[in-house]
Design a protein around this motif. Structure first.
Motif, PDB file in Angstrom:
ATOM      1  N   ARG A  18       0.816  -1.221   0.000  1.00 44.98           N
ATOM      2  CA  ARG A  18       0.000   0.000   0.000  1.00 44.98           C
ATOM      3  C   ARG A  18       0.849   1.270   0.000  1.00 44.98           C
ATOM      4  NH1 ARG A  18      -5.361   0.224   1.813  1.00 44.98           N
ATOM      5  NH2 ARG A  18      -5.056  -1.862   2.680  1.00 44.98           N
ATOM      6  N   TYR A  19       2.001   1.221   0.666  1.00 47.29           N
ATOM      7  CA  TYR A  19       2.875   2.392   0.725  1.00 47.29           C
ATOM      8  C   TYR A  19       4.229   2.125   0.064  1.00 47.29           C
ATOM      9  CZ  TYR A  19      -0.684   4.165   3.847  1.00 47.29           C
ATOM     10  OH  TYR A  19      -1.893   4.586   4.377  1.00 47.29           O
ATOM     11  N   ALA A  20       4.218   1.280  -0.967  1.00 50.89           N
ATOM     12  CA  ALA A  20       5.427   1.100  -1.780  1.00 50.89           C
ATOM     13  C   ALA A  20       5.803   2.457  -2.389  1.00 50.89           C
ATOM     14  CB  ALA A  20       5.163   0.073  -2.880  1.00 50.89           C
ATOM     15  N   PRO A  21       7.094   2.668  -2.685  1.00 55.67           N
ATOM     16  CA  PRO A  21       7.536   4.004  -3.104  1.00 55.67           C
ATOM     17  C   PRO A  21       6.742   4.620  -4.252  1.00 55.67           C
ATOM     18  CG  PRO A  21       9.434   2.629  -2.647  1.00 55.67           C
ATOM     19  CD  PRO A  21       8.230   1.728  -2.537  1.00 55.67           C
ATOM     20  N   HIS A  22       6.331   3.811  -5.238  1.00 54.44           N
ATOM     21  CA  HIS A  22       5.657   4.390  -6.407  1.00 54.44           C
ATOM     22  C   HIS A  22       4.215   4.798  -6.139  1.00 54.44           C
ATOM     23  CE1 HIS A  22       4.359   0.225  -6.566  1.00 54.44           C
ATOM     24  NE2 HIS A  22       3.458   0.537  -7.474  1.00 54.44           N
ATOM     25  N   VAL A  23       3.614   4.306  -5.060  1.00 54.88           N
ATOM     26  CA  VAL A  23       2.246   4.714  -4.723  1.00 54.88           C
ATOM     27  C   VAL A  23       2.151   5.475  -3.398  1.00 54.88           C
ATOM     28  CG1 VAL A  23       1.008   2.995  -6.096  1.00 54.88           C
ATOM     29  CG2 VAL A  23       1.782   2.396  -3.785  1.00 54.88           C
ATOM     30  N   ARG A  24       3.251   5.525  -2.652  1.00 52.74           N
ATOM     31  CA  ARG A  24       3.197   6.181  -1.345  1.00 52.74           C
ATOM     32  C   ARG A  24       2.675   7.614  -1.432  1.00 52.74           C
ATOM     33  NH1 ARG A  24       5.288   5.884   3.797  1.00 52.74           N
ATOM     34  NH2 ARG A  24       6.370   3.947   3.336  1.00 52.74           N
ATOM     35  N   PRO A  25       3.208   8.482  -2.297  1.00 55.92           N
ATOM     36  CA  PRO A  25       2.706   9.864  -2.294  1.00 55.92           C
ATOM     37  C   PRO A  25       1.212   9.954  -2.600  1.00 55.92           C
ATOM     38  CG  PRO A  25       4.764   9.708  -3.524  1.00 55.92           C
ATOM     39  CD  PRO A  25       4.307   8.300  -3.277  1.00 55.92           C
ATOM     40  N   ILE A  26       0.742   9.098  -3.497  1.00 60.74           N
ATOM     41  CA  ILE A  26      -0.678   9.120  -3.846  1.00 60.74           C
ATOM     42  C   ILE A  26      -1.526   8.609  -2.686  1.00 60.74           C
ATOM     43  CG2 ILE A  26      -2.434   8.166  -5.398  1.00 60.74           C
ATOM     44  CD1 ILE A  26      -0.247   8.096  -7.578  1.00 60.74           C
ATOM     45  N   ASN A  27      -1.116   7.516  -2.085  1.00 58.29           N
ATOM     46  CA  ASN A  27      -1.919   6.955  -1.005  1.00 58.29           C
ATOM     47  C   ASN A  27      -1.832   7.776   0.275  1.00 58.29           C
ATOM     48  OD1 ASN A  27      -3.074   4.998  -2.571  1.00 58.29           O
ATOM     49  ND2 ASN A  27      -1.496   3.470  -2.148  1.00 58.29           N
ATOM     50  N   GLU A  28      -0.752   8.496   0.454  1.00 59.02           N
ATOM     51  CA  GLU A  28      -0.714   9.448   1.565  1.00 59.02           C
ATOM     52  C   GLU A  28      -1.655  10.623   1.296  1.00 59.02           C
ATOM     53  OE1 GLU A  28       3.438  10.308   2.077  1.00 59.02           O
ATOM     54  OE2 GLU A  28       3.734   8.613   3.444  1.00 59.02           O
ATOM     55  N   MET A  29      -1.762  11.020   0.025  1.00 58.99           N
ATOM     56  CA  MET A  29      -2.748  12.035  -0.336  1.00 58.99           C
ATOM     57  C   MET A  29      -4.163  11.529  -0.037  1.00 58.99           C
ATOM     58  SD  MET A  29      -3.572  13.738  -4.072  1.00 58.99           S
ATOM     59  CE  MET A  29      -4.475  12.295  -4.680  1.00 58.99           C
ATOM     60  N   VAL A  30      -4.424  10.258  -0.375  1.00 60.63           N
ATOM     61  CA  VAL A  30      -5.723   9.654  -0.077  1.00 60.63           C
ATOM     62  C   VAL A  30      -5.985   9.676   1.428  1.00 60.63           C
ATOM     63  CG1 VAL A  30      -7.030   7.488  -0.099  1.00 60.63           C
ATOM     64  CG2 VAL A  30      -5.812   8.239  -2.162  1.00 60.63           C
ATOM     65  N   ASP A  31      -4.979   9.337   2.227  1.00 63.55           N
ATOM     66  CA  ASP A  31      -5.137   9.375   3.681  1.00 63.55           C
ATOM     67  C   ASP A  31      -5.560  10.763   4.147  1.00 63.55           C
ATOM     68  OD1 ASP A  31      -4.398   6.710   3.912  1.00 63.55           O
ATOM     69  OD2 ASP A  31      -2.296   7.168   4.340  1.00 63.55           O
ATOM     70  N   ALA A  32      -4.939  11.789   3.577  1.00 59.98           N
ATOM     71  CA  ALA A  32      -5.282  13.158   3.962  1.00 59.98           C
ATOM     72  C   ALA A  32      -6.710  13.493   3.537  1.00 59.98           C
ATOM     73  CB  ALA A  32      -4.296  14.139   3.336  1.00 59.98           C
ATOM     74  N   LEU A  33      -7.094  13.040   2.351  1.00 57.94           N
ATOM     75  CA  LEU A  33      -8.454  13.305   1.872  1.00 57.94           C
ATOM     76  C   LEU A  33      -9.496  12.583   2.710  1.00 57.94           C
ATOM     77  CD1 LEU A  33      -7.847  13.075  -1.985  1.00 57.94           C
ATOM     78  CD2 LEU A  33      -8.382  15.144  -0.683  1.00 57.94           C
ATOM     79  N   ARG A  34      -9.114  11.457   3.304  1.00 58.65           N
ATOM     80  CA  ARG A  34     -10.056  10.739   4.177  1.00 58.65           C
ATOM     81  C   ARG A  34     -10.390  11.545   5.426  1.00 58.65           C
ATOM     82  NH1 ARG A  34      -7.990   4.395   4.154  1.00 58.65           N
ATOM     83  NH2 ARG A  34      -8.699   3.898   2.038  1.00 58.65           N
ATOM     84  N   GLY A  35      -9.562  12.505   5.764  1.00 63.09           N
ATOM     85  CA  GLY A  35      -9.852  13.371   6.891  1.00 63.09           C
ATOM     86  C   GLY A  35     -10.851  14.462   6.556  1.00 63.09           C
ATOM     87  N   ASP A  36     -11.199  14.584   5.272  1.00 59.45           N
ATOM     88  CA  ASP A  36     -12.182  15.565   4.827  1.00 59.45           C
ATOM     89  C   ASP A  36     -13.578  15.132   5.277  1.00 59.45           C
ATOM     90  OD1 ASP A  36     -14.192  16.588   2.689  1.00 59.45           O
ATOM     91  OD2 ASP A  36     -12.396  17.774   2.282  1.00 59.45           O
ATOM     92  N   ALA A  37     -14.451  16.085   5.445  1.00 62.60           N
ATOM     93  CA  ALA A  37     -15.822  15.782   5.862  1.00 62.60           C
ATOM     94  C   ALA A  37     -16.569  14.942   4.832  1.00 62.60           C
ATOM     95  CB  ALA A  37     -16.592  17.078   6.120  1.00 62.60           C
ATOM     96  N   ARG A  38     -16.032  14.865   3.616  1.00 57.12           N
ATOM     97  CA  ARG A  38     -16.704  14.085   2.572  1.00 57.12           C
ATOM     98  C   ARG A  38     -16.580  12.588   2.807  1.00 57.12           C
ATOM     99  NH1 ARG A  38     -18.156  17.337  -1.657  1.00 57.12           N
ATOM    100  NH2 ARG A  38     -17.368  19.471  -1.470  1.00 57.12           N
ATOM    101  N   GLY A  39     -15.629  12.183   3.632  1.00 57.47           N
ATOM    102  CA  GLY A  39     -15.591  10.779   4.027  1.00 57.47           C
ATOM    103  C   GLY A  39     -14.485   9.958   3.412  1.00 57.47           C
TER     104      GLY A  39
END
Length: 206
Positions: A18-39
């Motif tokens: 899930r956090y392999a180097p080629h997807v880490r920046p994207i999935n960390e962005m997803v983690d941040a977006l999960r903190g949004d009120a949108r869910g």
């Protein structure tokens, strides 16, 4: 092989990466977006190219097969659903591999419904951020009317990241319902348009 997310070993391997180097920046962005009120929204499976991909493939919104628990928890063309299976087949037919693609959605949060105008507006900022994370991007592949509408919003409001893309290819959604029409000639034309669009994407990255 389609629908490999139904295989527990394959799914476990995707979770481990899930956090392999080629997807880490994207999935960390997803983690941040999960903190949004949108869910909640799914991660991008490490099977895909992530930041190294040359194709950004955009659909409407995450489907049920992406859900944690009930589904895989990932955006992936190996998800256990007909739309993912159809995408996998069409990409394979033109020689595009999973590592060539990063999947995304015009509205990236899970709603399992058609997003409205305000939701498509909300999807623009994450899409801009994603493009900035993909230095090798060459093609944006818009599959369906909502994907096109989301991209049009981005291109109007953020022309600089939009211009980084060599080609934008638009076609019908890969879901079976996108071909529904009373007239068989219209159905045939839509299917041919979709097949041609996949070939166009492949031609750019070869």
């Amino acid at each position: 092989m389609p629908r490999r997310m139904a295989d527990p070993a394959f799914r476990a391997a995707q979770e481990a990466g899930r956090y392999a180097p080629h997807v880490r920046p994207i999935n960390e962005m997803v983690d941040a977006l999960r903190g949004d009120a949108r869910g909640w929204l799914p991660h991008v499976a490490p099977l895909h190219g992530g930041t190294t991909a040359r194709v950004l493939s955009i659909l409407r919104d995450p489907g049920p097969a992406t859900r944690d628990g009930a589904g895989s928890g990932f955006l992936c063309i190996e998800n256990d659903d007909p739309t993912a299976e159809r995408q996998l087949q069409m990409f394979t037919d033109v020689g595009i591999g999973a590592a060539d693609i990063t999947p995304w959605n015009a509205y990236p949060w899970y709603i399992n419904a058609a997003p409205g105008a305000a939701q498509l507006d909300a999807g623009v900022a994450p899409l801009v951020q994603l493009i900035e994370l993909m230095p090798d991007i060459r093609v944006v592949f818009l599959q369906g009317a909502h994907a096109r509408a989301g991209w049009e919003r981005l291109a109007r409001r953020h022309p600089v990241p939009a211009r980084r893309v060599e080609k934008v290819v638009a076609t019908f959604h890969p879901g079976r319902q996108a071909l529904f029409h009373r007239d068989p000639e219209v159905r045939r034309a839509r299917a041919e348009h979709r097949e041609s669009a996949y070939r166009d994407v492949a031609a750019v990255i070869r």
